[in-house]
Design a protein around this motif. Structure first.
Motif, PDB file in Angstrom:
ATOM      1  N   LYS A 153      -0.096   9.717   3.276  1.00 21.32           N
ATOM      2  CA  LYS A 153      -1.710   9.752   4.083  1.00 21.32           C
ATOM      3  C   LYS A 153      -2.545   9.832   2.565  1.00 21.32           C
ATOM      4  N   ALA A 160      -0.608   9.208  -1.040  1.00 22.95           N
ATOM      5  CA  ALA A 160      -1.484   7.991  -1.492  1.00 22.95           C
ATOM      6  C   ALA A 160      -2.081   6.806  -1.306  1.00 22.95           C
ATOM      7  N   GLU A 161      -2.976   6.712   0.445  1.00 28.40           N
ATOM      8  CA  GLU A 161      -2.760   5.737   0.963  1.00 28.40           C
ATOM      9  C   GLU A 161      -5.045   6.428   0.652  1.00 28.40           C
ATOM     10  N   LEU A 162      -4.919   7.636   0.442  1.00 30.28           N
ATOM     11  CA  LEU A 162      -6.244   8.426   0.178  1.00 30.28           C
ATOM     12  C   LEU A 162      -6.973   8.243  -1.003  1.00 30.28           C
ATOM     13  N   LEU A 163      -5.702   8.060  -1.227  1.00 30.23           N
ATOM     14  CA  LEU A 163      -6.092   8.457  -3.421  1.00 30.23           C
ATOM     15  C   LEU A 163      -6.049   7.490  -3.900  1.00 30.23           C
ATOM     16  N   SER A 164      -5.238   5.578  -3.141  1.00 33.58           N
ATOM     17  CA  SER A 164      -5.322   4.168  -3.268  1.00 33.58           C
ATOM     18  C   SER A 164      -4.256   4.600  -4.277  1.00 33.58           C
ATOM     19  N   THR A 165      -3.082   5.312  -4.703  1.00 39.16           N
ATOM     20  CA  THR A 165      -1.731   5.096  -5.214  1.00 39.16           C
ATOM     21  C   THR A 165      -0.488   4.885  -4.651  1.00 39.16           C
ATOM     22  N   THR A 166       0.256   5.223  -5.233  1.00 33.46           N
ATOM     23  CA  THR A 166       1.331   4.748  -4.541  1.00 33.46           C
ATOM     24  C   THR A 166       2.380   6.197  -4.380  1.00 33.46           C
ATOM     25  N   GLU A 199      -5.705  13.261 -10.837  1.00 33.89           N
ATOM     26  CA  GLU A 199      -5.575  12.674  -9.606  1.00 33.89           C
ATOM     27  C   GLU A 199      -3.695  13.671  -9.339  1.00 33.89           C
TER      28      GLU A 199
END
Length: 80
Positions: free
Chosen positions: A24, A26-32, A8
């Motif tokens: 962006k 955070a959104e792509l990797l489904s994290t915060t 990650e």
């Protein structure tokens, strides 16, 4: 769990190097966003290789001593 965090972090750093914004990534990797910020900050402070390594975490010391583990292991290896 260690491998997942390292992968990650590497993905975060690759996206950051490509110029993507922190939200962006955070959104792509489904994290915060704070997770991405910590990774980027650690990289800027310590360098990319250090950012991929896990730091020793604080916590309660183990309750079972190495001697006790060896004793249990020796019991498990004995014939009944």
């Amino acid at each position: 769990m260690f491998i997942f965090r390292r992968v990650e972090s590497a993905r975060i750093l690759l996206h950051y190097a490509d110029g993507l914004s922190i939200p962006k990534i955070a959104e792509l990797l489904s994290t915060t966003v704070p997770t991405v910020n910590r990774c980027v900050d650690k990289t800027l402070e310590l360098g990319p290789l250090a950012a991929l390594d896990e730091e020793k975490r604080s916590g309660r010391p183990p309750e079972v001593t190495p001697e006790a583990k060896a004793w249990v292991f020796s019991l498990a290896c004995q014939k009944p």
